[in-house]
Structures are given as structure tokens and as C-alpha cells.
Motif scaffolding. Structure first.
Motif, PDB file in Angstrom:
ATOM      1  N   VAL A  56       0.676  -1.095  -0.294  1.00  0.00           N
ATOM      2  CA  VAL A  56       0.054   0.225   0.282  1.00  0.00           C
ATOM      3  C   VAL A  56       0.811   1.458   0.120  1.00  0.00           C
ATOM      4  N   GLY A  57       0.721   2.120  -0.987  1.00  0.00           N
ATOM      5  CA  GLY A  57       1.300   3.147  -0.958  1.00  0.00           C
ATOM      6  C   GLY A  57       2.665   3.189  -1.447  1.00  0.00           C
ATOM      7  N   PHE A  58       3.288   2.589  -2.564  1.00  0.00           N
ATOM      8  CA  PHE A  58       3.801   2.267  -3.370  1.00  0.00           C
ATOM      9  C   PHE A  58       4.285   3.645  -3.983  1.00  0.00           C
ATOM     10  N   TYR A  59       3.415   4.531  -4.456  1.00  0.00           N
ATOM     11  CA  TYR A  59       3.857   4.531  -5.151  1.00  0.00           C
ATOM     12  C   TYR A  59       4.633   6.273  -4.710  1.00  0.00           C
ATOM     13  N   GLY A  60       3.949   6.285  -3.688  1.00  0.00           N
ATOM     14  CA  GLY A  60       4.629   8.022  -2.702  1.00  0.00           C
ATOM     15  C   GLY A  60       3.698   9.416  -4.228  1.00  0.00           C
ATOM     16  N   ASP A  61       5.165  10.044  -3.438  1.00  0.00           N
ATOM     17  CA  ASP A  61       4.793  11.457  -4.609  1.00  0.00           C
ATOM     18  C   ASP A  61       5.190  10.884  -6.253  1.00  0.00           C
TER      19      ASP A  61
ATOM     20  N   GLU B 110      -7.742   4.505 -20.662  1.00  0.00           N
ATOM     21  CA  GLU B 110      -7.715   5.816 -20.498  1.00  0.00           C
ATOM     22  C   GLU B 110      -7.691   6.349 -19.138  1.00  0.00           C
ATOM     23  N   ALA B 111      -7.391   5.271 -18.380  1.00  0.00           N
ATOM     24  CA  ALA B 111      -6.633   5.584 -16.631  1.00  0.00           C
ATOM     25  C   ALA B 111      -5.494   5.651 -17.046  1.00  0.00           C
ATOM     26  N   LYS B 112      -4.265   5.111 -18.243  1.00  0.00           N
ATOM     27  CA  LYS B 112      -3.127   4.369 -18.079  1.00  0.00           C
ATOM     28  C   LYS B 112      -2.782   6.228 -19.040  1.00  0.00           C
ATOM     29  N   THR B 113      -3.579   6.279 -20.329  1.00  0.00           N
ATOM     30  CA  THR B 113      -3.198   7.756 -20.919  1.00  0.00           C
ATOM     31  C   THR B 113      -3.247   8.900 -19.275  1.00  0.00           C
ATOM     32  N   ARG B 114      -4.065   8.974 -18.816  1.00  0.00           N
ATOM     33  CA  ARG B 114      -4.448  10.065 -18.439  1.00  0.00           C
ATOM     34  C   ARG B 114      -2.859   9.947 -16.822  1.00  0.00           C
ATOM     35  N   LEU B 115      -2.829   8.824 -16.278  1.00  0.00           N
ATOM     36  CA  LEU B 115      -0.872   8.638 -15.252  1.00  0.00           C
ATOM     37  C   LEU B 115      -0.160   9.316 -16.705  1.00  0.00           C
ATOM     38  N   GLU B 116       0.043   8.682 -17.676  1.00  0.00           N
ATOM     39  CA  GLU B 116       0.727   8.866 -18.116  1.00  0.00           C
ATOM     40  C   GLU B 116       1.096  10.608 -18.660  1.00  0.00           C
ATOM     41  N   ALA B 117       0.484  11.285 -18.322  1.00  0.00           N
ATOM     42  CA  ALA B 117       0.673  12.461 -18.538  1.00  0.00           C
ATOM     43  C   ALA B 117       0.545  13.508 -17.452  1.00  0.00           C
ATOM     44  N   GLU B 118       0.409  12.441 -16.667  1.00  0.00           N
ATOM     45  CA  GLU B 118       0.433  13.343 -15.129  1.00  0.00           C
ATOM     46  C   GLU B 118       2.497  12.516 -14.578  1.00  0.00           C
TER      47      GLU B 118
ATOM     48  N   CYS C  77       0.219  -1.074 -16.435  1.00  0.00           N
ATOM     49  CA  CYS C  77      -1.603  -1.525 -16.018  1.00  0.00           C
ATOM     50  C   CYS C  77      -2.220  -2.331 -15.699  1.00  0.00           C
ATOM     51  N   ALA C  78      -0.626  -3.456 -14.800  1.00  0.00           N
ATOM     52  CA  ALA C  78      -0.926  -4.219 -14.191  1.00  0.00           C
ATOM     53  C   ALA C  78      -1.593  -4.027 -12.798  1.00  0.00           C
ATOM     54  N   ASP C  79      -1.346  -2.768 -12.242  1.00  0.00           N
ATOM     55  CA  ASP C  79      -1.443  -1.682 -11.190  1.00  0.00           C
ATOM     56  C   ASP C  79      -3.340  -1.127 -11.389  1.00  0.00           C
ATOM     57  N   ILE C  80      -2.676  -1.036 -12.686  1.00  0.00           N
ATOM     58  CA  ILE C  80      -4.564  -0.223 -12.744  1.00  0.00           C
ATOM     59  C   ILE C  80      -5.752  -1.391 -12.629  1.00  0.00           C
ATOM     60  N   LEU C  81      -5.063  -2.171 -13.357  1.00  0.00           N
ATOM     61  CA  LEU C  81      -6.562  -3.186 -13.105  1.00  0.00           C
ATOM     62  C   LEU C  81      -6.874  -4.003 -12.152  1.00  0.00           C
ATOM     63  N   THR C  82      -5.802  -4.035 -11.408  1.00  0.00           N
ATOM     64  CA  THR C  82      -6.307  -3.893  -9.814  1.00  0.00           C
ATOM     65  C   THR C  82      -6.742  -2.580  -9.338  1.00  0.00           C
ATOM     66  N   LEU C  83      -6.460  -1.631  -8.837  1.00  0.00           N
ATOM     67  CA  LEU C  83      -7.245  -0.347  -8.730  1.00  0.00           C
ATOM     68  C   LEU C  83      -8.325  -1.071  -9.128  1.00  0.00           C
ATOM     69  N   ALA C  84      -9.037  -0.716 -10.534  1.00  0.00           N
ATOM     70  CA  ALA C  84      -9.770  -0.616 -11.508  1.00  0.00           C
ATOM     71  C   ALA C  84     -10.895  -1.224 -10.346  1.00  0.00           C
ATOM     72  N   ALA C  85     -10.094  -2.571 -10.544  1.00  0.00           N
ATOM     73  CA  ALA C  85     -11.780  -4.245 -10.060  1.00  0.00           C
ATOM     74  C   ALA C  85     -12.184  -3.838  -8.522  1.00  0.00           C
ATOM     75  N   ARG C  86     -10.984  -3.449  -7.620  1.00  0.00           N
ATOM     76  CA  ARG C  86     -10.937  -2.747  -6.372  1.00  0.00           C
ATOM     77  C   ARG C  86     -12.359  -1.495  -6.405  1.00  0.00           C
ATOM     78  N   ASP C  87     -12.262  -0.647  -7.448  1.00  0.00           N
ATOM     79  CA  ASP C  87     -13.920   0.992  -7.956  1.00  0.00           C
ATOM     80  C   ASP C  87     -14.788   0.166  -8.437  1.00  0.00           C
TER      81      ASP C  87
ATOM     82  N   VAL D 244      -2.425   8.714  -8.805  1.00  0.00           N
ATOM     83  CA  VAL D 244      -2.963   7.222  -9.559  1.00  0.00           C
ATOM     84  C   VAL D 244      -3.898   7.201  -8.744  1.00  0.00           C
ATOM     85  N   GLU D 245      -4.777   7.168  -7.034  1.00  0.00           N
ATOM     86  CA  GLU D 245      -5.868   5.980  -6.970  1.00  0.00           C
ATOM     87  C   GLU D 245      -6.806   6.950  -7.569  1.00  0.00           C
TER      88      GLU D 245
END
Length: 333
Positions: free
Chosen positions: A39-44, A113-121, A128-138, A49-50
Motif C-alpha cells: 500500500v502506498g508504493f508510488y508515494g510522491d 484511458e486511465a493509463k493515458t491520464r497517468l502517463e500525462a501526470e 498497467c497491472a496496478d491500474i487493472l488491480t485498482l480498477a477492479a476494486r473501484d 494514482v488512485e
């Protein structure tokens, strides 16, 4: 925060510290050494991300509610083939996406789309594996389910082959389901809990129709199904009707993440044989009864679902040179 989540957070923090010390001793990166997302892997490095993933998933579920069970199912299909590495997201000939069980998956656009927005930020940071894991929870939360803290830090896999896609099937007996889950370090409680995710979503008529018209070649419906439910499904999935038509996995509550599906298993009103047989096995039946409050000690379905999802999301996680951070989720770098 519950006591259980406090203990989980403390344990994860300890493991991360151990990994960091080990990495320092080896002159390497803690990212390549740690075998456990946290939890909190990406930090600053990617603070939002979430919230970014949550916003995108909400938009896609609001525009098409079928995306919620689609994303949840996609995460399951990803983790059970080569681990939770986003390999199901890769497009192309003979990739996992082209395998029979994956052709009806949906929600890919939300992940991209989530990947595109995250790549911009925060370019090149979030897998992508983390995005899918978060998306499943959401997706679960957006349909009324309980939230949980998602450990992050997976890498994306570089291999995606249709021939690798061997998943638990809709007609599997309980013993095979238990073996399949045990092979992925998941126990019987995880099996019943994760199958409970069928509280949202649908199945194709072509997949289930045999049970309701010609069970095991008898020319009759499966006698273990509630007769009133047989007639209901026969109306929705006529014998010579459209095989691509859909029928709810959880009659009466298909868009709501709750225990209605488990009650329907108890009442023999479910469309998949692999779901119905959970009521016939003493071990899986006892777990269902605990979720429904009919046996003590009771279990909280929402809490256990989060626990089992975290366990599943750790299956064969890629680290170090085994993976990468894809720039586009559908394509290997």
C-alpha cells in the motif's frame, strides 16, 4: 480503520523495510528485490494514482454499467494466467485476449484511458497491472461493495499467449475448483468469496442453455435447479434463440454487489453449474451459510472479499527484470 487492516499495514511496512535493506546490501533497487506489492508504493512519484483510476472507472461504469463486472472479471482472468501482470490487456494475434474465455471481456477502454491520464501526470511510473488491480476494486465499490486498501508495485508482463489461457470453467465440480484455486495459493474460503463476485454481471445464453434444456444429454433441465427458475431462464434464453443474449448471474440483484447471489446459490437459482455445486459440498456450503448468518461464527462477505482480492492480486507478481512499465497497456514496449 479496522484492526485487521492496521495489522496488514504494519506487516506490509515491515516487509518493505526488509526488502529495502536487502537491496542496499546487494547494491540494487528495492523495487527489483521486493516480492510483495505494498500500500502506498508510488508515494510522491504519482500521488494521484488512485483518484485518477477511480475517476476513469466511474465515468465508464456510469456510461455502461456492464463495465463494472467486466473489469472485475478481467482482473480475475489476468491473475489466473501468468499472474497479475496485465498480460490480458495486450492486443494482437494469439494473445490472451483472443482466447475463448476472454472474447467476452469488457472494460479495456477504461484501463487504457486511465493509463493515458497517468502517463500525462507521471510518465513511466504506474504499471498497467496496478491500474487493472485498482480498477477492479473501484468497480466493486461503485456497485455497492466494501472498499479495501490495494497494495501496488506490480510490473507488467511481456508475454501474452492464447494457449496459456486455462481458467476454471462454468461446469467444473467443486473438487476441481478447489484444486485450481489451491494451485494459485488460494484456499476454499477464497474460492467461495471470489465466486461471490458473480453478484454482479451476466452470462451468455449459449454458455448456460444446455443446463436448462438438455442437461447431460437427457433432453431435460438439470433437476437440481429450482423449477420456477428453470422456466424463467428458458424464457430469457429460448432453446433456439440468440446465443449471445445475456442472462443475469444474480437474479434480482445483478447490478448490486451484495450477498443476494449467495442466497440464490442456497435457493438453487443460479445459471452456472460451477456456482450451484458449491451448495452440495459440505465445506463450501458451510462458508456460504456463515456469510448468510445461518452458521456461526458469521463471516462478513464485504470484508472477506477485499482480503481474497488482495491475496489474488499477489499471484505470480513480476518484479525486477521479469517485467516492465508499459507505456500503452495494449502493447509491449
Amino acid at each position: 480503520m479496522s484492526r485487521g487492516y492496521n495489522l496488514l499495514f504494519i506487516l506490509e511496512t515491515f516487509l518493505v523495510l526488509v526488502a529495502a535493506v536487502t537491496a542496499q546490501e546487494n547494491g540494487g533497487s528495492s523495487r527489483g528485490v521486493s516480492q510483495r506489492p505494498r500500500v502506498g508504493f508510488y508515494g510522491d512519484r504519482c500521488r494521484n494514482v488512485e483518484s485518477i483510476v477511480r475517476s476513469v472507472v466511474r465515468e465508464h461504469v456510469e456510461s455502461n454499467p456492464a463495465n463494472a463486472p467486466g473489469i472485475l472479471r478481467m482482473h480475475f482472468h489476468d491473475c489466473f494466467v501468468r499472474g497479475c501482470d496485465g498480460s490480458v490487456l495486450i492486443a494482437g494475434n494469439n494473445t490472451e485476449r483472443t482466447a475463448g474465455p476472454n472474447r467476452s471481456l469488457r472494460g479495456f477502454e477504461a484501463i487504457e484511458e486511465a493509463k493515458t491520464r497517468l502517463e500525462a501526470e507521471c510518465p513511466g511510473v504506474v504499471s498497467c497491472a496496478d491500474i487493472l488491480t485498482l480498477a477492479a476494486r473501484d468497480a466493486v465499490v461503485l456497485t455497492g461493495g466494501q472498499s479495501w486498501r490495494v497494495p501496488l508495485g506490480r510490473l507488467d508482463g511481456r508475454i501474452s499467449q492464447a494457449s496459456d489461457v486455462i481458467l476454471p470453467g462454468p461446469n467444473d465440480p467443486v473438487d476441481k475448483q478447489k484444486r485450481d484455486f489451491a494451485d494459485k495459493t488460494l484456499n476454499t474460503l477464497d474460492l467461495v468469496t471470489l465466486v461471490g463476485g458473480h453478484t454482479i454481471g451476466t452470462a451468455g445464453c449459449g454458455l448456460v442453455r444446455g443446463r436448462f434444456f438438455n442437461f447431460n444429454g437427457t433432453g431435460q433441465p438439470d433437476p437440481s435447479i429450482d423449477p420456477d427458475f428453470v422456466r424463467l431462464v428458458q424464457e430469457k434464453c429460448p432453446q433456439n434463440g440468440d446465443a449471445t443474449a445475456r442472462v443475469d448471474l444474480d437474479e434480482g440483484s445483478a447490478g448490486r454487489f451484495d450477498t443476494s447471489f449467495l442466497r440464490n446459490v442456497r435457493s438453487r437459482r443460479v445459471v452456472l453449474q460451477s456456482d450451484l455445486v458449491l451448495w452440495n459440498d459440505p465445506e463450501t456450503r458451510a462458508i456460504i451459510e456463515r456469510f448468510l448468518g445461518a452458521r456461526r461464527p458469521p463471516l462478513s462477505f464485504g470484508f472477506e472479499f477485499g482480503n481474497s482480492m488482495v491475496k489474488m492480486s499477489r499471484i505470480e507478481v513480476k518484479t525486477g527484470s521479469d517485467g516492465e512499465i508499459r507505456r500503452v497497456c495494449s502493447t509491449i514496449n
